[in-house]
Design a protein around this motif. Structure first.
Motif, short mmCIF file in Angstrom:
data_model
loop_
_atom_site.label_atom_id
_atom_site.label_comp_id
_atom_site.label_asym_id
_atom_site.label_seq_id
_atom_site.Cartn_x
_atom_site.Cartn_y
_atom_site.Cartn_z
N ILE A 95 15.38 32.42 43.82
CA ILE A 95 14.03 31.91 43.64
C ILE A 95 14.05 30.38 43.64
N LYS A 96 14.99 29.79 42.94
CA LYS A 96 15.13 28.32 42.94
C LYS A 96 15.41 27.81 44.34
N ALA A 97 16.25 28.51 45.08
CA ALA A 97 16.59 28.09 46.44
C ALA A 97 15.35 28.07 47.33
N VAL A 98 14.50 29.08 47.22
CA VAL A 98 13.27 29.12 48.01
C VAL A 98 12.38 27.94 47.64
N LEU A 99 12.18 27.72 46.34
CA LEU A 99 11.32 26.62 45.90
C LEU A 99 11.86 25.27 46.36
N LEU A 100 13.16 25.07 46.23
CA LEU A 100 13.76 23.79 46.65
C LEU A 100 13.67 23.59 48.17
N PHE A 101 13.78 24.67 48.93
CA PHE A 101 13.70 24.55 50.38
C PHE A 101 12.30 24.09 50.81
N TYR A 102 11.27 24.69 50.24
CA TYR A 102 9.91 24.36 50.67
C TYR A 102 9.29 23.17 49.94
N PHE A 103 9.83 22.82 48.78
CA PHE A 103 9.29 21.70 48.01
C PHE A 103 10.43 20.76 47.59
N PRO A 104 11.12 20.16 48.56
CA PRO A 104 12.31 19.36 48.25
C PRO A 104 12.02 18.08 47.46
N LYS A 105 10.80 17.61 47.47
CA LYS A 105 10.47 16.36 46.76
C LYS A 105 10.07 16.59 45.31
N ARG A 106 9.95 17.83 44.91
CA ARG A 106 9.61 18.15 43.52
C ARG A 106 10.82 17.94 42.63
N SER A 107 10.57 17.59 41.39
CA SER A 107 11.69 17.37 40.46
C SER A 107 12.39 18.70 40.16
N HIS A 108 13.65 18.59 39.83
CA HIS A 108 14.41 19.80 39.51
C HIS A 108 13.88 20.47 38.25
N SER A 109 13.36 19.69 37.31
CA SER A 109 12.80 20.31 36.11
C SER A 109 11.55 21.12 36.44
N GLU A 110 10.72 20.63 37.38
CA GLU A 110 9.53 21.39 37.79
C GLU A 110 9.95 22.66 38.55
N ILE A 111 10.94 22.53 39.41
CA ILE A 111 11.45 23.70 40.15
C ILE A 111 12.02 24.72 39.17
N ASP A 112 12.85 24.27 38.22
CA ASP A 112 13.47 25.18 37.25
C ASP A 112 12.42 25.90 36.42
N LYS A 113 11.43 25.17 35.93
CA LYS A 113 10.38 25.75 35.08
C LYS A 113 9.60 26.82 35.85
N ASN A 114 9.24 26.52 37.10
CA ASN A 114 8.49 27.49 37.89
C ASN A 114 9.35 28.66 38.33
N ALA A 115 10.60 28.43 38.64
CA ALA A 115 11.50 29.52 39.02
C ALA A 115 11.66 30.50 37.86
N GLU A 116 11.84 29.98 36.66
CA GLU A 116 11.98 30.85 35.50
C GLU A 116 10.70 31.65 35.24
N ARG A 117 9.55 31.01 35.40
CA ARG A 117 8.28 31.71 35.20
C ARG A 117 8.12 32.82 36.25
N ILE A 118 8.41 32.52 37.49
CA ILE A 118 8.30 33.51 38.57
C ILE A 118 9.26 34.67 38.33
N TYR A 119 10.48 34.34 37.92
CA TYR A 119 11.48 35.37 37.65
C TYR A 119 11.04 36.28 36.51
N ASP A 120 10.54 35.69 35.43
CA ASP A 120 10.13 36.47 34.26
C ASP A 120 8.88 37.32 34.52
N GLU A 121 7.92 36.77 35.25
CA GLU A 121 6.66 37.49 35.47
C GLU A 121 6.79 38.63 36.47
#
Length: 106
Positions: free
Chosen positions: A13-39
């Motif tokens: 999930i993190k890999a997908v987010l980083l691929f499409y949103f490379p300019k986003r901070s890693h903390s934003e990517i991590d927070k959203n990846a965890e939310r997507i994974y949990d939900e």
């Protein structure tokens, strides 16, 4: 939608987010990846498709939503791509999402 080729893991999930949103901070990517994974709202292929469409159409979404957080982009993308219009919420939200859907480039 075809079945997932790769397992739905937090790392993927993190890999997908980083691929499409490379300019986003890693903390934003991590927070959203965890939310997507949990939900468990997205299958991995749905997430990849949603990210592809959203990343191509950020300017269209920005016309309707001033908030530019990744979370908002993914919620809007999910609703427009995968939810029935009847479940889009109130009148003003429905109008925004219809406008976005009409302006999307695939």
């Amino acid at each position: 939608m075809r079945p997932d080729v790769y397992p739905r893991t937090l790392e993927n999930i993190k890999a997908v987010l980083l691929f499409y949103f490379p300019k986003r901070s890693h903390s934003e990517i991590d927070k959203n990846a965890e939310r997507i994974y949990d939900e468990r709202k997205f299958k991995l292929n749905e997430l990849e498709y949603c990210c592809e469409v959203v990343s191509k159409n950020e300017d269209v979404i920005r016309r309707y939503y001033k908030m530019y957080e990744l979370n908002i982009l993914l919620i809007v993308g999910y609703d427009v791509l995968f939810k029935d219009e009847k479940k889009w919420g109130g009148t003003s939200r429905r109008e925004k999402l219809r406008g976005i859907k009409a302006g999307l480039v695939f």
